[in-house]
Design a protein around this motif. Sequence first.
Motif, PDB file in Angstrom:
ATOM      1  N   SER A 297       0.837  -1.204   0.000  1.00  0.00           N
ATOM      2  CA  SER A 297       0.000   0.000   0.000  1.00  0.00           C
ATOM      3  C   SER A 297       0.869   1.250   0.000  1.00  0.00           C
ATOM      4  N   ILE A 298       0.230   2.356  -0.356  1.00  0.00           N
ATOM      5  CA  ILE A 298       0.892   3.661  -0.422  1.00  0.00           C
ATOM      6  C   ILE A 298      -0.179   4.734  -0.229  1.00  0.00           C
ATOM      7  N   VAL A 299       0.237   5.892   0.261  1.00  0.00           N
ATOM      8  CA  VAL A 299      -0.675   7.033   0.342  1.00  0.00           C
ATOM      9  C   VAL A 299      -0.376   7.947  -0.842  1.00  0.00           C
ATOM     10  N   ILE A 300      -1.426   8.306  -1.563  1.00  0.00           N
ATOM     11  CA  ILE A 300      -1.317   9.170  -2.737  1.00  0.00           C
ATOM     12  C   ILE A 300      -2.028  10.484  -2.432  1.00  0.00           C
ATOM     13  N   ALA A 301      -1.398  11.596  -2.761  1.00  0.00           N
ATOM     14  CA  ALA A 301      -1.949  12.929  -2.497  1.00  0.00           C
ATOM     15  C   ALA A 301      -2.982  13.298  -3.552  1.00  0.00           C
ATOM     16  N   ALA A 302      -4.067  12.535  -3.583  1.00  0.00           N
ATOM     17  CA  ALA A 302      -5.172  12.783  -4.513  1.00  0.00           C
ATOM     18  C   ALA A 302      -6.427  12.176  -3.896  1.00  0.00           C
ATOM     19  N   PRO A 303      -7.604  12.704  -4.227  1.00  0.00           N
ATOM     20  CA  PRO A 303      -8.837  12.167  -3.650  1.00  0.00           C
ATOM     21  C   PRO A 303      -9.147  10.762  -4.184  1.00  0.00           C
ATOM     22  N   PRO A 304      -9.854   9.943  -3.388  1.00  0.00           N
ATOM     23  CA  PRO A 304     -10.165   8.576  -3.799  1.00  0.00           C
ATOM     24  C   PRO A 304     -10.832   8.470  -5.176  1.00  0.00           C
ATOM     25  N   GLU A 305     -11.737   9.381  -5.489  1.00  0.00           N
ATOM     26  CA  GLU A 305     -12.455   9.312  -6.770  1.00  0.00           C
ATOM     27  C   GLU A 305     -11.487   9.438  -7.956  1.00  0.00           C
ATOM     28  N   GLU A 306     -10.519  10.335  -7.827  1.00  0.00           N
ATOM     29  CA  GLU A 306      -9.547  10.539  -8.903  1.00  0.00           C
ATOM     30  C   GLU A 306      -8.653   9.319  -9.080  1.00  0.00           C
ATOM     31  N   VAL A 307      -8.188   8.767  -7.968  1.00  0.00           N
ATOM     32  CA  VAL A 307      -7.343   7.581  -8.024  1.00  0.00           C
ATOM     33  C   VAL A 307      -8.140   6.415  -8.602  1.00  0.00           C
ATOM     34  N   TYR A 308      -9.359   6.249  -8.118  1.00  0.00           N
ATOM     35  CA  TYR A 308     -10.216   5.146  -8.559  1.00  0.00           C
ATOM     36  C   TYR A 308     -10.445   5.194 -10.071  1.00  0.00           C
ATOM     37  N   ASP A 309     -10.818   6.357 -10.563  1.00  0.00           N
ATOM     38  CA  ASP A 309     -11.115   6.488 -11.994  1.00  0.00           C
ATOM     39  C   ASP A 309      -9.884   6.209 -12.846  1.00  0.00           C
ATOM     40  N   TYR A 310      -8.716   6.633 -12.390  1.00  0.00           N
ATOM     41  CA  TYR A 310      -7.482   6.359 -13.120  1.00  0.00           C
ATOM     42  C   TYR A 310      -7.227   4.852 -13.170  1.00  0.00           C
ATOM     43  N   LEU A 311      -7.379   4.186 -12.034  1.00  0.00           N
ATOM     44  CA  LEU A 311      -7.130   2.746 -11.967  1.00  0.00           C
ATOM     45  C   LEU A 311      -8.134   1.929 -12.776  1.00  0.00           C
ATOM     46  N   LEU A 312      -9.344   2.434 -12.926  1.00  0.00           N
ATOM     47  CA  LEU A 312     -10.397   1.685 -13.625  1.00  0.00           C
ATOM     48  C   LEU A 312     -10.140   1.582 -15.123  1.00  0.00           C
ATOM     49  N   ASP A 313      -9.332   2.470 -15.667  1.00  0.00           N
ATOM     50  CA  ASP A 313      -9.034   2.455 -17.100  1.00  0.00           C
ATOM     51  C   ASP A 313      -7.840   1.524 -17.342  1.00  0.00           C
ATOM     52  N   PRO A 314      -8.057   0.355 -17.968  1.00  0.00           N
ATOM     53  CA  PRO A 314      -6.967  -0.606 -18.129  1.00  0.00           C
ATOM     54  C   PRO A 314      -5.810  -0.087 -18.981  1.00  0.00           C
ATOM     55  N   THR A 315      -6.062   0.892 -19.839  1.00  0.00           N
ATOM     56  CA  THR A 315      -4.975   1.407 -20.675  1.00  0.00           C
ATOM     57  C   THR A 315      -3.927   2.153 -19.849  1.00  0.00           C
ATOM     58  N   HIS A 316      -4.255   2.505 -18.591  1.00  0.00           N
ATOM     59  CA  HIS A 316      -3.290   3.171 -17.717  1.00  0.00           C
ATOM     60  C   HIS A 316      -2.299   2.196 -17.084  1.00  0.00           C
ATOM     61  N   LEU A 317      -2.623   0.911 -17.061  1.00  0.00           N
ATOM     62  CA  LEU A 317      -1.756  -0.057 -16.378  1.00  0.00           C
ATOM     63  C   LEU A 317      -0.299   0.002 -16.846  1.00  0.00           C
ATOM     64  N   PRO A 318      -0.014  -0.002 -18.149  1.00  0.00           N
ATOM     65  CA  PRO A 318       1.395   0.058 -18.563  1.00  0.00           C
ATOM     66  C   PRO A 318       2.086   1.380 -18.213  1.00  0.00           C
ATOM     67  N   GLU A 319       1.306   2.428 -17.931  1.00  0.00           N
ATOM     68  CA  GLU A 319       1.891   3.720 -17.570  1.00  0.00           C
ATOM     69  C   GLU A 319       2.587   3.670 -16.214  1.00  0.00           C
ATOM     70  N   PHE A 320       2.041   2.882 -15.287  1.00  0.00           N
ATOM     71  CA  PHE A 320       2.630   2.864 -13.946  1.00  0.00           C
ATOM     72  C   PHE A 320       3.178   1.502 -13.537  1.00  0.00           C
ATOM     73  N   SER A 321       2.868   0.462 -14.276  1.00  0.00           N
ATOM     74  CA  SER A 321       3.357  -0.862 -13.932  1.00  0.00           C
ATOM     75  C   SER A 321       4.584  -1.219 -14.767  1.00  0.00           C
ATOM     76  N   GLY A 322       5.658  -1.545 -14.104  1.00  0.00           N
ATOM     77  CA  GLY A 322       6.875  -1.925 -14.800  1.00  0.00           C
ATOM     78  C   GLY A 322       6.817  -3.320 -15.394  1.00  0.00           C
ATOM     79  N   SER A 323       5.794  -4.110 -15.036  1.00  0.00           N
ATOM     80  CA  SER A 323       5.711  -5.475 -15.552  1.00  0.00           C
ATOM     81  C   SER A 323       4.610  -5.648 -16.608  1.00  0.00           C
ATOM     82  N   ILE A 324       3.641  -4.759 -16.635  1.00  0.00           N
ATOM     83  CA  ILE A 324       2.556  -4.875 -17.619  1.00  0.00           C
ATOM     84  C   ILE A 324       2.966  -4.094 -18.864  1.00  0.00           C
ATOM     85  N   THR A 325       3.138  -4.814 -19.945  1.00  0.00           N
ATOM     86  CA  THR A 325       3.594  -4.184 -21.182  1.00  0.00           C
ATOM     87  C   THR A 325       2.446  -3.792 -22.097  1.00  0.00           C
TER      88      THR A 325
END
Length: 153
Positions: A7-35
């Motif tokens: 876990s980690i604390v992110i300086a953003a509201p839950p709704e913003e974090v949630y919506d970013y995570l819900l979009d699968p095209t964002h996974l390769p942007e922050f995951s070093g293993s998902i290509t």
Amino acid sequence: MPTIEESIVIAAPPEEVYDYLLDPTHLPEFSGSITRAEPETPGPVQVGSRFRGTTKVLGRNVEWVAELTENDRPRRQAIKSVESKIDFSGTYTLEPEGVGTRVTYRLETAKGLGGMFGSLADALVNKTYARQVRADLATLAEILTEHRESPAG
């Protein structure tokens, strides 16, 4: 069932974090293993939506299709594999913390991530992947923090 939880604390509201995570095209942007990650099901993301992607585990590409099994905005989202060499489920739990959001990611695998490398590799692969998940969450925090600090264009 082997489990990795970070876990980690992110300086953003839950709704913003949630919506970013819900979009699968964002996974390769922050995951070093998902290509690669992309929607397989057309339309808005909802329970039952499927995603197709590729994850690199110790130099090997693992193709997968996962399905969204929980979508409780802005608190929790979960997926499970429906096609993969590694049976897995992943859950993001988001909780307000201070002025930000505590994001906890939990990955469970039926045989362990080392299953395709042999059972003796499980401990090493899980330790390596736990380190990767910590790095991924740190990158996620950087992306969302930079996004909030960027001047509106």
